[in-house]
Every structure is written in structure tokens, then in C-alpha cells.
Design an enzyme around this catalytic site. Structure first.
Site, PDB file in Angstrom:
ATOM      1  N   ASP A 196       0.867  -1.029   0.101  1.00 25.68           N
ATOM      2  CA  ASP A 196       0.043   0.014   0.074  1.00 25.68           C
ATOM      3  C   ASP A 196       0.960   1.240   0.009  1.00 25.68           C
ATOM      4  O   ASP A 196       2.108   1.332  -0.017  1.00 25.68           O
ATOM      5  CB  ASP A 196      -0.926  -0.250   1.325  1.00 25.68           C
ATOM      6  CG  ASP A 196      -2.110   0.892   0.749  1.00 25.68           C
ATOM      7  OD1 ASP A 196      -2.085   1.779   0.010  1.00 25.68           O
ATOM      8  OD2 ASP A 196      -3.234   0.747   1.780  1.00 25.68           O
TER       9      ASP A 196
HETATM   10  C1  BGC Z   1      -5.241   3.013   0.338  1.00 27.00           C
HETATM   11  C2  BGC Z   1      -5.479   2.285  -0.684  1.00 27.00           C
HETATM   12  C3  BGC Z   1      -5.111   2.889  -2.029  1.00 27.00           C
HETATM   13  C4  BGC Z   1      -3.819   3.401  -2.091  1.00 27.00           C
HETATM   14  C5  BGC Z   1      -3.772   4.127  -3.495  1.00 27.00           C
HETATM   15  C6  BGC Z   1      -3.913   3.867   0.143  1.00 27.00           C
HETATM   16  O1  BGC Z   1      -3.688   5.031   1.047  1.00 27.00           O
HETATM   17  O2  BGC Z   1      -5.085   2.692   1.592  1.00 27.00           O
HETATM   18  O3  BGC Z   1      -6.762   1.698  -0.571  1.00 27.00           O
HETATM   19  O4  BGC Z   1      -5.306   2.021  -3.035  1.00 27.00           O
HETATM   20  O5  BGC Z   1      -3.749   4.363  -0.986  1.00 27.00           O
HETATM   21  O6  BGC Z   1      -4.381   5.495  -3.595  1.00 27.00           O
END
Ligand code: BGC
Length: 745
Positions: A297
Site C-alpha cells: 500500500d
Molecule cells: C489506500 C489504498 C489505495 C492507495 C492508493 C492508500 O492510502 O489505503 O486503498 O489503493 O492509497 O491510492
């Protein structure tokens, strides 16, 4: 179909290297064997720097690769293109737009010869904005979920995206957690069905056909169990709970062929998911046979340092890749430090090669090597925006849940309606946490617009905000000439979603005064409650004559809600979470494990008898339980039975429409193992079926539940013992007549 391909890919991976000579040439239809040989051929010509580049998803705005930024904030400078040519990154995060997408792909193809994955969160909105996922889950409608994802795929490509970070498969039991908005609710079966449908919709039958995009199941795993419902908080779980509640939707997504998986931010039993080889290797790769790609993530590799499990970036990168992360999102320790770690023997070359294989395999599966560019005209030809907006309207009306109705709905005509509340006239507040938030894209259908379009005689006054003060005299004046009052309640969507946990689920501000004021006039009140999470509103439930839970219904939301209020459409939604009575009962979920002292409620002890598992001040039961939702007609269940037939338990019953309107019932099957080795949930959903019934009509319903889905986990083993089960074939998780069946030895 998908599993066959994956299985074939795995079985023919060995021994294909000899056939690798022509593999860099475009091939009309890549078979799994072609893909493996092409992966090997590509891998074999890469330098270590190029390999490490493949393992990094860089942000369009990252200064290291970008020399300038344009108005959209997405940089595309000569330096940036040069880095794409040199293979300094294997993927970008963010919507690019087709022009930039093609420019950067061209640079990558002409240089290192490997196309880029362009990932973005196309979650419930691309060009069209659908209700938030939690709302969509309330439709209990696999076909609808798949159609929405299939409609979003080409819209995403037209925005320059070939990979979406969805579906979010975190079973969410705690309404305080803001990210409950993003998933399929509180049940593993439903979440898994919704996740698999979204994967099928986004990826299609053929991921490489140029009209589909790669999906990413996230956040692996048990993120929804964050302590206190506080986002990013630690999770501590028994292995059996992990396997029974949190893993099943991910297993379903892998079986549906989901191309990629994203581990969650939190620490699981002390080890961050991005450094957790038990989760990423032992379960995901070895048990489930996942052969796609994992991506950390956003900055989660960097956060291994903040979690204090790595001293610096080099240690963080080594921990992550050794645990099974293939690509690092945003922070850049993989490209910056792994070369050195390989030299020092901290990371094996084979580990890096395997990660690169997973990345390349995903790119080949997407067909990017064969058609790296987007033909904007072609892709747009296949997008019918009007049809997609109609689908968003259908989704909005199928996602809202009618929680109470004393007969005031559907609205009768002629009736003069006073519509109140800022949210009832606010298009932006319809959108939800992962919408693009650009109102110029959407229909901007407010509740007001929807009611007007459906022919209602409506006068709108904003009068109050959801968080501010309420002028009671002004409310009374505004409704003086009205026959019916419809008022917006709930919370703004900005208070849900990532990082937005709350400590209070009760209605904010002075909203209840609105209900009290209307009540004092004796006029009927229809409450439309908006929000990205379940809320606690027992007082409103007592005062309102009807409650429609609208969630965040999306860009066409106002149309859909009005369709239900006016009776143009029947109410279709059923809750996929409990609605709690108070914040303090959270986590509040229907499938909680039973105790040795279950609460009993009676007239003397409405909150439960002493020395039972109760709260002294409020019943521990749901205000509205999981599975609940009213129609504009009523249904009667009879002749419920459960019969073991081969590998299934077959549940049958007769359902009758006992009202005077057409209606669709969602018949639900719940079970409870009467004697087991571990303490079991009070009920578990095992199947459901929608049944459409004309007034007076009766239908026999049959729902087959595989016997092997009835087991549970003890000491790391899936266990299914002979014995007796109680079952309920019921309209929700609190009602129904118990019946029994036996699984013989
Ligand atoms: C979130 C994810 C997301 C990623 C990219 C993160 O902060 O937890 O769900 O896909 O950002 O935007």
C-alpha cells in the site's frame, strides 16, 4: 475459466525456457505457456537496475523522476520520459489521461521495452459515479456488481488507467472504522461474492482484450479488525478468526483470477502485513496458489520504519521483498537499496527475479506488450455514458434500504412536500469517499432534483446543516403548508473513508431537533439518512414515520432515491451491517460468537437480565439487524425445511407476497452448529436468493448450501464434524423460525 488458465500457467511454467526464442515478438493470442516463456525471455535480458525499476510504482509527482509539473499536477517532462525509457519505474499511480498515458508508454516501449502499469483507485467512480461499495453491497445483487465493474473498466481506460485498486475485501464489523464505506459490509460470504463479481467485471473473460483492466484485491488482510475501529491500528486475531472471517473473500478473489493483491497498512499479530510472510507466502502463494503480483500500500514499505520493525529503508525493503511484496508503492526503497542488499547477501537474486516475474506476468496477462497504447476514439466508441448513468441510477435505487415505513411511503399524490436539509439539495454530498469529486462529470442529481423529475410537488428549504444548529421556529414555518416532510439526516461523506474513523456514531449537530419539530406539528416525517457508515439513531427511528437509508448514493443518486420514495421502483436493498443502537455497542455484528450467558430481554429488564452479556443502559441487539430491509409489500414464510442431499444441504420454503404490490424478497439462510469444538457464531449466512412475487403469489424457494462450507478452523485445520445444526430461513439475521438438520457420519 479463469482458474483453468491460472492452473495451466502454473503447470506449464517449468520447461518452457527452451521455447523462449521468439517470445518477444507480438503474439496474436497469448496462451498461458506463451506468457511464461515470454516472461522468462524478458527477464533474461534485463539488467539489475531495470529489474529493480520494475518493482517500483512511482507517483506521477515524484520529484526524482519529474522535472516539472503541469496544471493537472501530473508531470511529464523530458527527464520523466527519459526515466521511463531507462526503465526506472515499472508502474505509475494516478489517472493520467490518454495523451500522457500514451506518451509515457511510448517512452517505456522504445526504451526498456516493457510497458507500464498505470494504477488508480477506480472504486465506485470513473466518469460515472456509482454508490459507495458499502451501499452497493446492500443490493445483494451479484449481476449488478459485475455490470458496474464491467462498465467502469472502459471508462477507466479512457482516463488512462489499466489497473484499479479494487475490490476492497475487508470484512468490517466496526462502524467506527471509516473504511467500512469501501467494502462489502460485515459478512465474508457476501463480501467474497461481491469481490469476485467486481473482479469478473473489471477483468472480463479475457483480461488482454483492451477493454478490461487488472483488479487488485485489498487490503490483505483483516484490516477491518483495527482495534477500536481506529484506522491503521493494530490487529490481533486468533488464526481461526482470520480464516473464518477475513480470509475467505480473498480466497474467492484469487479463485476468480484477480490479477493483483495489496496487503494492508496495519500490523497483524505484531507483524506489519507488508512484512508478513505467513500471510503473503504461506497462505497467499502456497495455500491459495496465487501467481499474480502483490503491491504494497501507499508508502507501506516506508512505514515499516515507522512501525519500528526496520531501522532504515534498506532494512524495510529487504523485509518487504523477502516477505513477498513484489512492487513498492510510492516510497522508493526497492530501487534505491536492493542492489546493495543483494550484494550483501541480505536479499537473494532469486527473490528479486521472482518478484519481477510476477510483475511481468501481470503485464503480459493484461496484453500490454501486444497493445501498449490506448486508442482513445476506439475505447470511447464502446462507452455509452447515458447507459452508464442509467446503471448508476439503478444502483442507487437498489442500494438504499427502507428501514421503517408506517405506510407513508411510497408517496401518495397529490401531496405537497416540504424537503429540508442542506444535504437534500447538495450534489457534491451524494458522491462518496472514492469519487473523483469533479461535479462536471456527473448528473449531479440531488434528492430535490430527483423528486422534481419524478413529478413530486416539492418545496425545498436548506435550513440546517448536519453538523450545525437548528432553528426550530424556522423549521415549523418552512413546513407550515406541507402535507408531508422529507428531511435529510446523517453525516457528510468526508467523515468516512480512509483515515476517517469516528468515536461517535450518533447523529451529529442538532438534527434531532428537526425531527422533534416536525413531530410537534403532527405532520408525517420521512427521514432520508445519508452517510458512509452505519449510524446510531434510535431517537430518530422512534420519531420518523419512514426511514430510507441512502448511504452515499453517487452521481445519479438523487434520481435513484426519488424513484424509491415515489414508488416508481420498489425498495430493493437489505442491510449488510447491523445498525447499532449506540456507539458503545460496537463492534456490533450479527455473527458475533455466543457466550455462556446470552442476554435475555423481558419487560422487567429491557436491556437484558443481570449477569448476562448485556449493557445496563441499552439493549445489545441491533437497532436494525444485518439482512434487514422493508419492501412496499409484505411476505410470509412457511414450510421451511432443510434436507441433506448429496454434497449439499437443501433449504426449501414457500414465500408468499401477502400485500397488494409487487415485491422482491431476499430469502436468507443462516446456520449455527449446535455442538462444536470451538464456540461458534450465533448465526452465519450461508446462502440467499432473491424472489420476485406478484401480489398474492406464492413461490417455492430452494437454496443449496454445500456441506463443506459448514466447517470451521481448529488448530490450523478446517474441521467439519457430523452432528446437528440449527438453521433459519429468514428475511434478516434476527428473525425466522429455527429448524434443524443433521450431517450424518
Ligand atoms: C489506500 C489504498 C489505495 C492507495 C492508493 C492508500 O492510502 O489505503 O486503498 O489503493 O492509497 O491510492
Amino acid at each position: 475459466m479463469k482458474h483453468l488458465i491460472l492452473a495451466a500457467a502454473a503447470s506449464c511454467a517449468v520447461g518452457v525456457a527452451a521455447a523462449a526464442t521468439d517470445c518477444n515478438k507480438p503474439q496474436a493470442a497469448a496462451t498461458p505457456c506463451d506468457i511464461e516463456s515470454r516472461v522468462e525471455a524478458t527477464l533474461s535480458r534485463l539488467t539489475l537496475d531495470e529489474k529493480l525499476g520494475q518493482l517500483w510504482q512511482c507517483h506521477w509527482k515524484t520529484a526524482k523522476v519529474a522535472a516539472s509539473e503541469d496544471a493537472s499536477g501530473l508531470a511529464i517532462s523530458e527527464k520523466f520520459l527519459e526515466n521511463a525509457r531507462r526503465g526506472r519505474f515499472g508502474s505509475l499511480i494516478g489517472k493520467a489521461g490518454v495523451e500522457k498515458y500514451n506518451a509515457v508508454q511510448k517512452a517505456a516501449m522504445e526504451g526498456v521495452g516493457i510497458p507500464l502499469l498505470i494504477g488508480h483507485d477506480m472504486i465506485h467512480s470513473a466518469t460515472t459515479c456509482y454508490p459507495i461499495p458499502l451501499a452497493l453491497s446492500c443490493a445483494w445483487d451479484v449481476d449488478l456488481w459485475e455490470r458496474i465493474a464491467a462498465a467502469m473498466a472502459p471508462e477507466s481506460i479512457a482516463l488512462g488507467v489499466n489497473w484499479t485498486f479494487t475490490p476492497m475485501l475487508d470484512v468490517a464489523l466496526d462502524a467506527r472504522w471509516g473504511r467500512i464505506a469501501e467494502g462489502g459490509g460485515a459478512d465474508p460470504l457476501l463480501t467474497g461474492l461481491m469481490g469476485a463479481a467486481l473482479v469478473r467485471g473489471f477483468q472480463g473473460e479475457n483480461l488482454a482484450d483492451g477493454r478490461h483492466i487488472a483488479a487488485c484485491a485489498k487490503h490483505y488482510v483483516a484490516y477491518g479488525a483495527a482495534q477500536g475501529g481506529r484506522d491503521y491500528n493494530k490487529v490481533e486475531l486468533a488464526d481461526s478468526t482470520l480464516r473464518e472471517t477475513y480470509l475467505p473473500p480473498f480466497k474467492k478473489a484469487v479463485e476468480a483470477g484477480c490479477a493483483t493483491i495489496m496487503p494492508a497498512f496495519h500490523s497483524y499479530n505484531g507483524i506489519p502485513c507488508s512484512a508478513n510472510s505467513y500471510l503473503l507466502k504461506d497462505i497467499l502463494r502456497t495455500e491459495y496458489g496465487f501467481d499474480g503480483m502483490t503491491i504494497s500500500d501507499y508508502n507501506a514499505v516506508l512505514e515499516l520504519i515507522r512501525h519500528n520493525v526496520a531501522a532504515d529503508g534498506a532494512e524495510a525493503a529487504a523485509l518487504a521483498i523477502n516477505a513477498g511484496i513484489d512492487m513498492e508503492m510510492v516510497s522508493s526503497f526497492f530501487p534505491d537499496t536492493l542492489k546493495d542488499s543483494i550484494a550483501k547477501g541480505i536479499v537473494d537474486m532469486k527473490t528479486v527475479d521472482d518478484a519481477v516475474r510476477n510483475v511481468l506476468r501481470t503485464k503480459y496477462r493484461l496484453g500490454l506488450f501486444d497493445h501498449p497504447y490506448i486508442d482513445e476514439g476506439e475505447i470511447k466508441k464502446g462507452i455509452d455514458l447515458a447507459a452508464n448513468r442509467a446503471l448508476a441510477r439503478e444502483a442507487a435505487r437498489k442500494s438504499c434500504v427502507l428501514l421503517k415505513n408506517n405506510g407513508i411511503l411510497p408517496l401518495r399524490r397529490p401531496a405537497h412536500i416540504a424537503l429540508l436539509g442542506d444535504i437534500s439539495g447538495d450534489a457534491y454530498q451524494m458522491l462518496g469517499c472514492w469519487s473523483t469529486k469533479d461535479l462536471s462529470n456527473f448528473e449531479n442529481a440531488t434528492l430535490l432534483e430527483g423528486l422534481k423529475a419524478d413529478g413530486a410537488d416539492v418545496a425545498y428549504t436548506g435550513l440546517y446543516t448536519l453538523t450545525g444548529r437548528v432553528d426550530v421556529a424556522a423549521v415549523k414555518a418552512a413546513i407550515a403548508g406541507a402535507d408531508i416532510v422529507i428531511a435529510g439526516f446523517g453525516d457528510y461523506w468526508e467523515n468516512s473513508g480512509e483515515g476517517n474513523s469516528v468515536a461517535r456514531l450518533e447523529l451529529p449537530g442538532e438534527q434531532l431537533k428537526v425531527a422533534e419539530a416536525v413531530k410537534e406539528t403532527g405532520k408525517p416525517l420521512v427521514a432520508v439518512v445519508f452517510g458512509g457508515r452505519p449510524m446510531a439513531f434510535p431517537e430518530l427511528a422512534g420519531m420518523a414515520d419512514a426511514i430510507l437509508y441512502a448511504w452515499n448514493p453517487g452521481g445519479s443518486g438523487g434520481w435513484g432515491l426519488a424513484d424509491v420514495l415515489t414508488g416508481i421502483s420498489e425498495p430493493w436493498g437489505r442491510l449488510t451491517t447491523d445498525m447499532p443502537r449506540a456507539t458503545g455497542t460496537c463492534p456490533q455484528f450479527y455473527s458475533r460468537t455466543i457466550t455462556g450467558r446470552e442476554a435475555r430481554y423481558d419487560a422487567k429488564f429491557p436491556n437484558g437480565r443481570p449477569y448476562s452479556s448485556r449493557y445496563v443502559d441499552v439493549p445489545a441487539t441491533a437497532l436494525y439487524p444485518f439482512g434487514f430491509g422493508l419492501a412496499y409489500t409484505t411476505f410470509a414464510y412457511s414450510n421451511e425445511s432443510a434436507t441433506v442431499d448429496g454434497d449439499n444441504v437443501v433449504f426449501t420454503l414457500d414465500v408468499k407476497n401477502t400485500g397488494s404490490r409487487h415485491g422482491t424478497e431476499v430469502v436468507q439462510v443462516y446456520v449455527h452448529d449446535e455442538v462444536a469444538k470451538t464456540v461458534r457464531p450465533r448465526r452465519e449466512l450461508k446462502g440467499f436468493q432473491r424472489v420476485a412475487l406478484a401480489p398474492g403469489e406464492t413461490k417455492k424457494v430452494e437454496i443449496a448450501v454445500p456441506i463443506d462450507s459448514l466447517g470451521y478452523w481448529v488448530n490450523g485445520k478446517y474441521t467439519l464434524e457430523p452432528g446437528f445444526w440449527t438453521a433459519w430461513i429468514a428475511p434478516d439475521s434476527d428473525s425466522g423460525k429455527p429448524i434443524h438438520f443433521e450431517i450424518a457420519k
